[in-house]
Motif scaffolding. Structure first.
Motif, PDB file in Angstrom:
ATOM      1  N   CYS A 319       3.454   2.862   6.648  1.00 26.58           N
ATOM      2  CA  CYS A 319       2.186   2.323   6.560  1.00 26.58           C
ATOM      3  C   CYS A 319       2.138   0.659   6.674  1.00 26.58           C
ATOM      4  CB  CYS A 319       1.171   2.667   5.633  1.00 26.58           C
ATOM      5  SG  CYS A 319       0.796   4.548   5.787  1.00 26.58           S
ATOM      6  N   LYS A 321       2.288  -1.174   4.177  1.00 28.50           N
ATOM      7  CA  LYS A 321       1.139  -1.736   3.391  1.00 28.50           C
ATOM      8  C   LYS A 321       1.664  -1.360   2.032  1.00 28.50           C
ATOM      9  CE  LYS A 321      -3.884  -0.743   2.862  1.00 28.50           C
ATOM     10  NZ  LYS A 321      -3.929   0.289   1.654  1.00 28.50           N
ATOM     11  N   ILE A 323       1.829   0.344  -1.687  1.00 26.81           N
ATOM     12  CA  ILE A 323       1.294   1.474  -2.252  1.00 26.81           C
ATOM     13  C   ILE A 323       0.141   1.225  -3.115  1.00 26.81           C
ATOM     14  CG2 ILE A 323       2.551   1.880  -4.333  1.00 26.81           C
ATOM     15  CD1 ILE A 323       2.845   4.594  -1.838  1.00 26.81           C
ATOM     16  N   PHE A 324      -0.824   1.972  -3.073  1.00 30.20           N
ATOM     17  CA  PHE A 324      -2.243   1.635  -3.404  1.00 30.20           C
ATOM     18  C   PHE A 324      -1.858   2.053  -4.973  1.00 30.20           C
ATOM     19  CE2 PHE A 324      -6.550   2.184  -4.649  1.00 30.20           C
ATOM     20  CZ  PHE A 324      -7.228   1.133  -4.033  1.00 30.20           C
ATOM     21  N   ASN A 378      -4.440   7.972  -4.153  1.00 29.79           N
ATOM     22  CA  ASN A 378      -3.717   6.758  -3.764  1.00 29.79           C
ATOM     23  C   ASN A 378      -2.998   6.828  -2.775  1.00 29.79           C
ATOM     24  OD1 ASN A 378      -4.882   5.521  -6.200  1.00 29.79           O
ATOM     25  ND2 ASN A 378      -2.897   5.405  -7.259  1.00 29.79           N
ATOM     26  N   LEU A 380      -3.838   8.360  -0.153  1.00 31.91           N
ATOM     27  CA  LEU A 380      -4.967   8.306   1.063  1.00 31.91           C
ATOM     28  C   LEU A 380      -5.209   6.993   1.185  1.00 31.91           C
ATOM     29  CD1 LEU A 380      -7.032  11.711   0.394  1.00 31.91           C
ATOM     30  CD2 LEU A 380      -5.516  11.182   2.209  1.00 31.91           C
ATOM     31  N   ALA A 381      -5.465   6.187  -0.242  1.00 32.88           N
ATOM     32  CA  ALA A 381      -6.125   4.788   0.008  1.00 32.88           C
ATOM     33  C   ALA A 381      -4.729   3.994   0.492  1.00 32.88           C
ATOM     34  CB  ALA A 381      -6.389   4.333  -1.379  1.00 32.88           C
ATOM     35  N   ILE A 383      -2.853   4.650   3.077  1.00 37.30           N
ATOM     36  CA  ILE A 383      -3.002   5.159   4.629  1.00 37.30           C
ATOM     37  C   ILE A 383      -4.016   4.158   4.895  1.00 37.30           C
ATOM     38  CG2 ILE A 383      -2.945   6.571   6.256  1.00 37.30           C
ATOM     39  CD1 ILE A 383      -2.070   8.787   4.318  1.00 37.30           C
ATOM     40  N   TYR A 384      -5.293   4.293   4.159  1.00 37.61           N
ATOM     41  CA  TYR A 384      -6.404   3.565   4.843  1.00 37.61           C
ATOM     42  C   TYR A 384      -6.345   2.076   5.127  1.00 37.61           C
ATOM     43  CZ  TYR A 384     -11.386   2.020   4.707  1.00 37.61           C
ATOM     44  OH  TYR A 384     -12.543   1.418   5.045  1.00 37.61           O
ATOM     45  N   ARG A 385      -6.631   1.580   6.181  1.00 34.98           N
ATOM     46  CA  ARG A 385      -6.254   0.280   6.608  1.00 34.98           C
ATOM     47  C   ARG A 385      -5.052  -0.340   6.773  1.00 34.98           C
ATOM     48  NH1 ARG A 385     -10.180  -3.443   3.393  1.00 34.98           N
ATOM     49  NH2 ARG A 385      -9.660  -5.050   4.633  1.00 34.98           N
ATOM     50  N   SER A 386      -4.174   0.664   7.224  1.00 35.15           N
ATOM     51  CA  SER A 386      -2.822   0.467   7.292  1.00 35.15           C
ATOM     52  C   SER A 386      -2.482  -0.027   8.702  1.00 35.15           C
ATOM     53  CB  SER A 386      -1.788   1.720   6.585  1.00 35.15           C
ATOM     54  OG  SER A 386      -2.163   2.535   7.602  1.00 35.15           O
ATOM     55  N   GLN A 387      -1.215  -0.111   8.819  1.00 32.61           N
ATOM     56  CA  GLN A 387      -0.677  -0.347  10.281  1.00 32.61           C
ATOM     57  C   GLN A 387       0.325   0.571  10.371  1.00 32.61           C
ATOM     58  OE1 GLN A 387      -1.456  -2.239  12.961  1.00 32.61           O
ATOM     59  NE2 GLN A 387      -3.391  -3.262  11.727  1.00 32.61           N
ATOM     60  N   MET A 388       0.415   1.853  10.548  1.00 36.13           N
ATOM     61  CA  MET A 388       1.275   2.872  10.799  1.00 36.13           C
ATOM     62  C   MET A 388       2.096   2.618  11.726  1.00 36.13           C
ATOM     63  SD  MET A 388      -0.233   6.448   9.462  1.00 36.13           S
ATOM     64  CE  MET A 388      -1.898   6.577  10.356  1.00 36.13           C
ATOM     65  N   LEU A 398       3.554  11.943   5.926  1.00 36.00           N
ATOM     66  CA  LEU A 398       1.886  12.333   6.115  1.00 36.00           C
ATOM     67  C   LEU A 398       1.824  13.768   5.891  1.00 36.00           C
ATOM     68  CD1 LEU A 398       1.296  10.142   9.377  1.00 36.00           C
ATOM     69  CD2 LEU A 398       0.410   9.911   6.970  1.00 36.00           C
TER      70      LEU A 398
END
Lengths: 610, 386
Positions: A319, A321, A323-324, A378, A380-381, A383-388, A398
């Motif tokens: 992602c 990003k 980890i949330f 966490n 899911l969060a 992945i949210y607003r990530s750049q996969m 996934l």
């Protein structure tokens, strides 16, 4: 392949002779080719031991998978010969007889749990990845590490032999509930006990090593809360293994003594062995279940926690990003591990255990859903607003997250005691465990193989083959296992060779045939992985980069593959947390742990310190 | 510079799309899991003993032969169809004019999918569970569907969000993901909401579990019918007290593979196993209890309808496990009393004059063993006897 006549065996000596023979072969290799011996056989290098675990587990996965297909074959075409099983296992009926069906599902579960999933997660990736991620030169105890691998081999020998002894293999389920596992089965069950006993030793040796390594051997700057989640998950799993496995070892020893030396730990009063004989003891049948599940419930988490850690690493990388909620991820793993020790009774709601206890276990089981939910949210969060970035390990992680949701949610049904009455021992349970262990863990393992393969062998795996493998596996997996939820709750029992004996289950034959066809496709898809794995070792695209996935953790700071014994050519220092992706102040979208602080960061840190 | 790839203007659109997806999936769930509620419409003739035609109101189909509930009386349906294929109209052979409900559609062998396609007032087995006949079973089924709703909504929300992310957040060149390490408030919320729901489910089921497993009707209490189950590899042995109402006497009625009970009673069963662990599973009564050697484990259910129901062995018990089935036969009260009297007299005369009742047949040794080795009725780890 007629290995030998079943009657030629002397159970007490033959497997030992084989093990002795292996030792002799090893000694000879040491004399003749000492370099080969110390590099490939008795290597103290954690990377080689990790690869050894990986290859032997994948080979056993072939056996476990074949057994699973045998089980599915019987459910689709009951009472017919499974192609190849006559030759493979020396069974005259080719697996059509119910006693051989019992052997197939027993050994499928035993092989997959003890020889595939646990060694793959803890043995292979724990070994290979953890010291590299910590910036350690090796594990704390290289000898113990090699021992933990080679202790698997007596287990391999015993389990393999158990198929061929008189009176058939172990057929009491992987749970091996006495009295069935005590007096009703042949010597295969004894060999099963021996095998599990050695696996237990191997796990204990490994766990001591991991705990010591993680506590004592971290590189400079690698604080506990800068460790990647893989290292955290292996630490927590090792604590679980260390606390739980001795209980299994003791229980198996008690079972062995009941079987071979006439004790009566699990022999109840007034039990009838045959028409004429009664074997009376003062033991408790349910005691085994308490001991077994005291290990095996934590073992369920041993089967999934390391995969959670590895997927967290891969997901953050995929992602681009952080980890949330890094710390909540650690705490929730610890929470799962702690609660994992007080929920074993939920396997025993219908066992005759005091129902008042069932209630207690039900509440603890409901609670264990909480940390699991936290982890899911966490991810899911994350992945949210990530750049996969589209890579094979992206798809695998996934798949892990989405399958973990299904496996987790279906667990709530089983935790609800009144509902469990209906679905206990049915295919609903089979569906649940496979969504967790196949859908989640194995997809995590597939991802890990594709992700760390370049670091292991210096070559990439073939991408088109990998995509084909993952996509076919994902679809075939859903078709194989999702209908099991429905047929299970309608009453289709697990562990029955011919469920269509019951009138109320006869209508389920077509669904079962569909599932079997999907399972066959699922099995065939794994051949792609096998071919890809071994072919890429010699002919895959060469990887010379240290950090091909642009990852942030310490293992990408070594040469690819890491040269020799001792991992780092630069002294590893960890300067920051493990998941510094997408920092707006950084020049690139990832800032590895090993990248020294910039002057701005130093100033910031000093400001914070004052 | 760090940017999300969803620009401020496109974000609401995506959010609306995701919500629409969730609503659509919820609606799909509702359709899929809704209990069928259509009634059977009958054109009934005035006099008894003639054929009646029927149609199913919604045009759904009714496969196979089945049973009808006619003023609480069970009537077998002999439906005349072309080639036995499912139809939505046909002819019933009835004995009287009544209002009635479909109880059981389809005989053994009817496909599961046909059971699910509903057309009945009385729930003929749902998509997931087989038809229920036990008094406590309705609560179990409701709990199951409640959990299915909760997990279904959780499934749709999480997987819907997952799919939304899957379609929205593929990397674009030069873009960076949002730089966040977490949000404590958010995490607190999504810890507390599941916690509340799970505690609610846990509290909800406690009473149910108690009534099913802990409040076993006492032996000898009014309206309680007692039976004994002795499990062995690979058969179910059942014993009823004969005319004298006592066990371990000459007029006991033993049987292998068939448990006969009267309708409308609470059935209290004491189970013991001679060899390995078996499990007494009555799918239509939501009953499952392991039969443990060394223990005498109680189990109970009540009977509300006459009929024959499968008994299955749910715990692996060896190579014959797969064929260890039996039948629960629920009789009308009058019919049962006649049957029991005849059986009891038969067994009493066979055992006449023998000091130790020597029941002939396969079950003789079983009951000899049972009476020789007395065990108090209790669960494992329980101090009080039941």
């Amino acid at each position: 392949m007629q290995l030998m006549e079943a009657t030629d065996f002397n159970v007490t000596t033959t497997p030992w002779l084989v093990i002795l023979g292996l030792c002799v072969v090893m000694a000879l290799v040491r004399l003749i080719a000492p370099k080969f011996y110390s590099h490939y056989l008795w290597s103290g290098d954690h990377k080689m031991i990790g690869k050894q675990f990986l290859v032997s587990s994948l080979l056993w996965a072939v056996v476990g998978g074949a057994l699973a297909l045998g089980v599915r074959w019987q459910l689709a075409w009951p009472g017919t010969e499974v192609p190849g099983f006559k030759q493979l296992f020396n069974w005259a009926d080719g697996g059509a007889a119910p006693e051989h069906y019992n052997v197939m599902f027993t050994m499928h579960a035993s092989v997959m749990i003890f020889f595939v999933i646990i060694p793959l997660l803890v043995g292979a990736f724990g070994n290979f990845v953890v010291p590299l991620q910590l910036g350690a030169q090796d594990m704390a105890f290289p000898f113990l590490n090699a021992l933990s691998y080679w202790l698997m081999w007596p287990a391999f020998v015993f389990m393999a032999f158990s198929f061929y002894v008189p009176g058939d293999g172990a057929g009491a389920g992987w749970t091996s509930y006495p009295p069935l596992s005590e007096t009703m089965l042949g010597d295969g069950q004894t060999l099963w006990c021996m095998g599990v006993w050695f696996v237990g030793w191997s796990s204990i040796c490994g766990s001591v090593n991991y705990i010591t390594t993680i506590v004592k051997m971290r590189a400079k700057g690698m604080q506990l809360f800068r460790m990647p989640l893989t290292a955290w998950s292996i630490l927590i799993t090792s604590i679980l293994v260390l606390c739980a496995t001795p209980v299994l070892g003791s229980a198996v020893t008690m079972l062995l003594m009941d079987r071979e030396f006439g004790t009566s730990f699990f022999v109840p009063a007034a039990r009838v062995v045959s028409e004429t004989a009664q074997a009376t003891g003062t033991g408790q049948v349910i005691l085994w279940q308490h001991l077994f599940w005291f290990y095996s419930h934590p073992a369920v988490y041993i089967l999934v926690l390391p995969a959670m850690g590895m997927v967290s690493d891969m997901l953050a990388n995929a992602c681009r990003k952080p980890i949330f909620g890094y710390r909540p991820m650690v705490y929730s793993m610890a929470g799962i591990a702690f609660l994992g020790f007080i929920v074993w009774g939920h396997h025993m709601f219908q066992s005759g255990m005091n129902p008042a206890l069932g209630r207690t276990f039900m509440i603890a089981t409901m609670m264990i859903a909480l940390p699991s939910a936290v982890k899911t949210f966490n991810w899911l969060a994350t992945i949210y607003r990530s750049q996969m970035k589209l890579e094979v390990h992206t798809l695998c992680s996934l798949a892990f997250v989405s399958m973990w949701i299904i496996g987790g949610l279906s667990g709530i049904f089983m935790a609800a005691t009144p509902v469990d009455i209906q679905i206990h021992d049915t295919y609903a349970i089979v569906a649940h465990i496979h969504y967790v262990v196949f859908g989640s863990t194995l997809f995590g393992v597939f991802g890990s193989i594709y992700y760390w393969y370049p670091k292991m062998f210096g070559r990439f795996m073939n991408k088109p083959m990998a995509y084909t493998h993952i996509i076919i596996t994902f679809i075939a997996f859903q078709v194989t296992f999702f209908p099991m939820h429905v047929v299970g709750s309608r009453g289709m029992l697990r562990r029955t060779a011919d469920p269509y004996f019951y009138g109320n289950l006869q209508g389920m034959l077509p669904v079962n045939q569909l599932m079997t066809v999907a399972a066959l496709i699922l099995g065939a898809a794994q051949l792609i992985l096998a071919v890809n794995f071994f072919w890429s070792m010699f002919a895959g695209k060469v990887c010379t980069e240290r950090n091909p996935w642009k990852a942030t953790t310490m293992e990408w700071n070594t040469p690819t593959p890491p040269v020799g014994h001792g991992n780092f050519d630069v002294i590893p220092v960890a300067y920051r947390g493990p998941y510094e992706y997408a920092d707006p102040a950084a020049p690139e979208d990832f800032t590895p742990q090993f990248q020294p602080l910039t002057s701005a960061e130093k100033a910031q840190g000093q400001a914070r310190a004052h | 510079m760090a940017q999300s790839n969803a620009t401020p203007t496109s974000r609401p659109v995506l959010l609306v799309l995701a919500l629409a997806l969730v609503v659509l999936l919820c609606y799909g769930m509702r359709v899929a899991f809704e209990k069928p509620s259509t009634a059977l419409k009958l054109a009934l003739p005035a006099s008894a003993g003639v054929n009646a035609t029927f149609t199913l109101e919604d045009g759904s189909r009714m496969p196979g032969t089945g049973n009808l509930l006619v003023d609480d009386e069970l009537v077998a349906v002999q439906r005349i169809t072309a080639e036995g294929s499912p139809v939505n109209s046909g002819i019933l052979l009835l004995t009287n004019q009544h209002t009635f409900k479909v109880l059981e559609r389809g005989a053994a062998g009817t496909k599961a999918v046909d059971h699910a396609a509903g057309a009945a007032v009385k729930e003929p087995g749902t998509l997931f569970f087989p038809e229920n006949f036990a008094s406590f079973g309705d609560a179990v089924d409701e709990l199951f569907y409640l959990i299915l709703w909760i997990t279904g909504i959780a499934f749709i929300l999480t997987e819907g969000f997952f799919l939304f992310c899957l379609f929205s957040f593929w990397g674009k060149p030069g873009m960076r993901a949002a730089h966040t390490h977490g949000n404590h408030k958010l995490e607190l919320i999504w810890t507390l909401i599941p916690a509340v729901i799970l505690v609610a489910i846990a509290l909800l089921q406690a009473g149910m579990w108690k009534s099913m497993k802990m409040e076993i009707p006492e032996a000898g209490a009014p309206n309680v019918f007692e039976a004994q189950v002795a499990a062995k590899q690979f058969e179910w042995n059942f014993r009823l007290a004969g005319s004298d109402g006592k066990f371990a006497t000459a007029d006991d009625v033993p049987a292998v593979g068939e448990l006969h009970v009267p309708v409308g009673r609470k059935v209290r069963i004491v189970q013991r196993s001679m060899d390995v662990i078996h499990s007494f599973f009555l799918p239509n009564y939501r009953v499952k209890q392991d039969v443990v050697p060394g223990l005498a484990v109680p189990v109970w259910f009540d009977t509300s309808r006459a009929g024959r129901f499968p008994i299955m062995c749910a715990e692996l018990c060896g190579l014959g496990h797969t064929k260890m089935g039996a039948t629960l036969v629920v009789h009308e009260v009058a019919e049962f009393e006649l049957w029991l009297k005849a059986e009891s007299t038969k067994w009493a005369s066979e055992n006449d004059g023998i000091d130790r009742p020597d029941w002939s047949g396969a079950s003789s040794k079983v009951w000899w063993w049972w009476d020789q080795n007395d065990v108090a009725v209790h669960y494992q780890g329980e101090t009080t006897n039941r």
